[in-house]
Design a protein around this motif. Structure first.
Motif, PDB file in Angstrom:
ATOM      1  N   LEU A  98       8.469  21.835 -10.313  1.00  0.00           N
ATOM      2  CA  LEU A  98       8.050  20.494  -9.875  1.00  0.00           C
ATOM      3  C   LEU A  98       9.067  19.837  -8.957  1.00  0.00           C
ATOM      4  O   LEU A  98       8.995  18.626  -8.713  1.00  0.00           O
ATOM      5  N   GLY A  99      10.010  20.625  -8.458  1.00  0.00           N
ATOM      6  CA  GLY A  99      11.053  20.057  -7.603  1.00  0.00           C
ATOM      7  C   GLY A  99      10.511  19.409  -6.348  1.00  0.00           C
ATOM      8  O   GLY A  99      10.982  18.339  -5.938  1.00  0.00           O
ATOM      9  N   ASN A 100       9.527  20.035  -5.715  1.00  0.00           N
ATOM     10  CA  ASN A 100       8.948  19.458  -4.498  1.00  0.00           C
ATOM     11  C   ASN A 100       8.249  18.132  -4.787  1.00  0.00           C
ATOM     12  O   ASN A 100       8.303  17.197  -3.984  1.00  0.00           O
ATOM     13  N   TYR A 101       7.601  18.046  -5.940  1.00  0.00           N
ATOM     14  CA  TYR A 101       6.913  16.807  -6.302  1.00  0.00           C
ATOM     15  C   TYR A 101       7.918  15.681  -6.534  1.00  0.00           C
ATOM     16  O   TYR A 101       7.704  14.541  -6.109  1.00  0.00           O
ATOM     17  N   GLY A 102       9.012  16.015  -7.202  1.00  0.00           N
ATOM     18  CA  GLY A 102      10.043  15.008  -7.409  1.00  0.00           C
ATOM     19  C   GLY A 102      10.663  14.549  -6.108  1.00  0.00           C
ATOM     20  O   GLY A 102      10.935  13.359  -5.916  1.00  0.00           O
ATOM     21  N   ALA A 103      10.859  15.505  -5.183  1.00  0.00           N
ATOM     22  CA  ALA A 103      11.436  15.152  -3.886  1.00  0.00           C
ATOM     23  C   ALA A 103      10.504  14.240  -3.095  1.00  0.00           C
ATOM     24  O   ALA A 103      10.956  13.284  -2.443  1.00  0.00           O
ATOM     25  N   MET A 104       9.207  14.515  -3.144  1.00  0.00           N
ATOM     26  CA  MET A 104       8.259  13.685  -2.405  1.00  0.00           C
ATOM     27  C   MET A 104       8.161  12.281  -2.995  1.00  0.00           C
ATOM     28  O   MET A 104       8.129  11.289  -2.262  1.00  0.00           O
ATOM     29  N   LEU A 105       8.131  12.203  -4.315  1.00  0.00           N
ATOM     30  CA  LEU A 105       7.987  10.894  -4.954  1.00  0.00           C
ATOM     31  C   LEU A 105       9.247  10.050  -4.831  1.00  0.00           C
ATOM     32  O   LEU A 105       9.199   8.827  -5.053  1.00  0.00           O
ATOM     33  N   SER A 106      10.373  10.668  -4.504  1.00  0.00           N
ATOM     34  CA  SER A 106      11.611   9.912  -4.300  1.00  0.00           C
ATOM     35  C   SER A 106      11.943   9.743  -2.816  1.00  0.00           C
ATOM     36  O   SER A 106      12.994   9.196  -2.471  1.00  0.00           O
ATOM     37  N   ASP A 107      11.065  10.234  -1.956  1.00  0.00           N
ATOM     38  CA  ASP A 107      11.272  10.144  -0.505  1.00  0.00           C
ATOM     39  C   ASP A 107      10.770   8.795  -0.007  1.00  0.00           C
ATOM     40  O   ASP A 107       9.574   8.488  -0.075  1.00  0.00           O
ATOM     41  N   GLY A 108      11.664   7.989   0.501  1.00  0.00           N
ATOM     42  CA  GLY A 108      11.280   6.666   0.983  1.00  0.00           C
ATOM     43  C   GLY A 108      10.283   6.710   2.122  1.00  0.00           C
ATOM     44  O   GLY A 108       9.411   5.845   2.226  1.00  0.00           O
ATOM     45  N   ALA A 109      10.390   7.735   2.990  1.00  0.00           N
ATOM     46  CA  ALA A 109       9.462   7.842   4.114  1.00  0.00           C
ATOM     47  C   ALA A 109       8.044   8.120   3.631  1.00  0.00           C
ATOM     48  O   ALA A 109       7.073   7.579   4.169  1.00  0.00           O
ATOM     49  N   PHE A 110       7.914   8.972   2.628  1.00  0.00           N
ATOM     50  CA  PHE A 110       6.586   9.268   2.088  1.00  0.00           C
ATOM     51  C   PHE A 110       5.996   8.035   1.402  1.00  0.00           C
ATOM     52  O   PHE A 110       4.810   7.723   1.583  1.00  0.00           O
ATOM     53  N   LEU A 111       6.810   7.327   0.634  1.00  0.00           N
ATOM     54  CA  LEU A 111       6.333   6.109  -0.023  1.00  0.00           C
ATOM     55  C   LEU A 111       5.967   5.049   1.011  1.00  0.00           C
ATOM     56  O   LEU A 111       4.996   4.314   0.836  1.00  0.00           O
ATOM     57  N   ALA A 112       6.729   4.995   2.110  1.00  0.00           N
ATOM     58  CA  ALA A 112       6.388   4.052   3.182  1.00  0.00           C
ATOM     59  C   ALA A 112       5.065   4.415   3.834  1.00  0.00           C
ATOM     60  O   ALA A 112       4.298   3.533   4.243  1.00  0.00           O
ATOM     61  N   SER A 113       4.780   5.724   3.933  1.00  0.00           N
ATOM     62  CA  SER A 113       3.503   6.140   4.514  1.00  0.00           C
ATOM     63  C   SER A 113       2.337   5.710   3.622  1.00  0.00           C
ATOM     64  O   SER A 113       1.265   5.348   4.121  1.00  0.00           O
ATOM     65  N   LEU A 114       2.539   5.728   2.305  1.00  0.00           N
ATOM     66  CA  LEU A 114       1.501   5.225   1.400  1.00  0.00           C
ATOM     67  C   LEU A 114       1.319   3.727   1.582  1.00  0.00           C
ATOM     68  O   LEU A 114       0.201   3.207   1.500  1.00  0.00           O
ATOM     69  N   GLY A 115       2.422   3.018   1.849  1.00  0.00           N
ATOM     70  CA  GLY A 115       2.314   1.588   2.146  1.00  0.00           C
ATOM     71  C   GLY A 115       1.536   1.337   3.422  1.00  0.00           C
ATOM     72  O   GLY A 115       0.762   0.372   3.513  1.00  0.00           O
ATOM     73  N   THR A 116       1.716   2.212   4.417  1.00  0.00           N
ATOM     74  CA  THR A 116       0.943   2.106   5.656  1.00  0.00           C
ATOM     75  C   THR A 116      -0.542   2.266   5.379  1.00  0.00           C
ATOM     76  O   THR A 116      -1.386   1.553   5.942  1.00  0.00           O
TER      77      THR A 116
ATOM     78  N   ARG B 176       3.046   5.001  10.113  1.00  0.00           N
ATOM     79  CA  ARG B 176       2.940   6.445   9.881  1.00  0.00           C
ATOM     80  C   ARG B 176       2.171   6.671   8.581  1.00  0.00           C
ATOM     81  O   ARG B 176       2.732   6.554   7.488  1.00  0.00           O
ATOM     82  N   PRO B 177       0.867   6.996   8.652  1.00  0.00           N
ATOM     83  CA  PRO B 177       0.080   7.218   7.432  1.00  0.00           C
ATOM     84  C   PRO B 177       0.456   8.527   6.758  1.00  0.00           C
ATOM     85  O   PRO B 177       1.173   9.352   7.342  1.00  0.00           O
ATOM     86  N   PRO B 178      -0.006   8.771   5.535  1.00  0.00           N
ATOM     87  CA  PRO B 178       0.408   9.972   4.799  1.00  0.00           C
ATOM     88  C   PRO B 178       0.154  11.281   5.529  1.00  0.00           C
ATOM     89  O   PRO B 178       1.013  12.166   5.533  1.00  0.00           O
ATOM     90  N   LEU B 179      -1.017  11.445   6.147  1.00  0.00           N
ATOM     91  CA  LEU B 179      -1.313  12.722   6.794  1.00  0.00           C
ATOM     92  C   LEU B 179      -0.419  12.978   7.999  1.00  0.00           C
ATOM     93  O   LEU B 179      -0.065  14.130   8.290  1.00  0.00           O
ATOM     94  N   VAL B 180      -0.041  11.927   8.713  1.00  0.00           N
ATOM     95  CA  VAL B 180       0.885  12.103   9.832  1.00  0.00           C
ATOM     96  C   VAL B 180       2.256  12.511   9.316  1.00  0.00           C
ATOM     97  O   VAL B 180       2.911  13.409   9.854  1.00  0.00           O
ATOM     98  N   TYR B 181       2.712  11.869   8.233  1.00  0.00           N
ATOM     99  CA  TYR B 181       3.999  12.231   7.647  1.00  0.00           C
ATOM    100  C   TYR B 181       3.984  13.683   7.153  1.00  0.00           C
ATOM    101  O   TYR B 181       4.927  14.443   7.401  1.00  0.00           O
ATOM    102  N   LEU B 182       2.908  14.085   6.483  1.00  0.00           N
ATOM    103  CA  LEU B 182       2.816  15.456   5.975  1.00  0.00           C
ATOM    104  C   LEU B 182       2.712  16.466   7.120  1.00  0.00           C
ATOM    105  O   LEU B 182       3.194  17.594   7.011  1.00  0.00           O
TER     106      LEU B 182
END
Length: 307
Positions: free
Chosen positions: A59-77, A257-263
């Motif tokens: 689950l390391g990748n999941y933890g990294a994504m959930l702690s990534d400020g850029a990914f969380l910002a994309s969810l805010g977008t 930057r929406p989630p799909l653009v970030y991914l």
């Protein structure tokens, strides 16, 4: 006896002749990539879609994504985009449906005219908005109209204070999808019995807002729930208009930057971290599923007695 045996077999044969290619394509190009993306999300998969067992990170990748400020910002977008596009599309589509439904002549013509943008490519529409309408120089239509009133030119897609880029993003999506949801509302309006309006008129209800508030809108409840659910899901999947409007030769700006653009940049960017990108895609899919179920429960979709 033989004809009776061969009949069902032949029907089954023709069933698979017609359905088989579509089922095969669905499994090969949809379900296999989904399962493989889930598999990759548990591995440190850089520049490969077939990682070794030694690259397993759990689950390391999941933890990294959930702690990534850029990914969380994309969810805010996404949340901000949803707050703009869902109510705007809902109101415009319903208004168009009410207007077209009241027409006695050329109804099919106006229905086709408003639905036609749905067939347009998101990429093409985004480029038209970017290069012709909201171009940041004096040749753009929006700046030309503003110039008639003595206003200064505006760099629509690069101005962040105020964030004028939201006007461009929301209007292009609004133009593209309002016609589709108008058709859904039209179908709902045509299911309302005229006897309800006749009974309301006998009871003294005035046509217009009073009739709409007490009869039309409540009768559209099931359609409204479906429209809102589809709008939220489509907002989660926003990519084409954002990417084609805001990206340039220098890349994509840090804002909007929406989630799909970030991914997209995570999985296919310089590092090509397919494991991290797959984990983000799985998280996004789970969020969409949870949001859909919560909305359906909240609106009471599918409960007994629902129209």
């Amino acid at each position: 006896m033989r004809a009776g045996v061969l009949g069902p077999q032949r029907r089954n044969l023709w069933f698979w002749v017609f359905v088989g290619p579509f089922a095969l394509g669905l499994g090969l190009f949809t379900y296999v990539p989904l399962v493989w993306s889930l598999y990759l999300s548990f591995f440190d998969a850089h520049n490969t879609v077939s990682p070794d067992a030694s690259d397993f990170v759990g689950l390391g990748n999941y933890g990294a994504m959930l702690s990534d400020g850029a990914f969380l910002a994309s969810l805010g977008t996404f949340v901000l985009f949803t707050a703009f596009i869902v109510p705007a599309t809902y109101v415009l589509a319903l208004a168009l449906a009410l207007m077209v439904n009241r027409l006695r002549v050329a109804q099919a013509f106006f229905r086709s005219v408003f639905f036609l943008p749905t067939a347009c490519s998101y990429v093409v529409a985004a480029l038209i908005w970017k290069l012709s309408i909201f171009n940041g120089v004096r040749f753009g239509l929006a700046n030309t109209v503003l110039g008639w009133f003595g206003a200064d030119q505006t760099a629509w897609l690069s101005t962040t204070h105020p964030p004028w880029y939201w006007l461009v993003i929301v209007t292009v999506r609004l133009w593209l999808q309002a016609g589709f949801y108008m058709i859904l509302f039209l179908a709902g309006l045509q299911r309302i019995s005229p006897q309800l309006y006749e009974a309301a008129a006998v009871d003294g209800a005035r046509p217009g807002w009073q009739t709409f508030r007490n009869i039309t809108f409540p009768q559209l409840r099931a359609t409204s729930v479906a429209v809102v659910l589809l709008l939220v899901i489509n907002a989660f999947q926003a990519f084409d208009e954002f990417y084609n409007l805001l990206s340039d030769a220098r890349g994509y700006p840090p804002y909007a930057r929406p989630p799909l653009v970030y991914l997209y940049y995570t999985a296919l960017g310089q590092d090509q971290n397919l494991g991290l990108g797959s984990a983000g895609a799985v998280i996004l899919a789970l969020i969409i599923a949870v949001a859909t179920v919560v909305q359906a429960r909240w609106f009471g979709l599918g409960r007994k007695g629902e129209d």
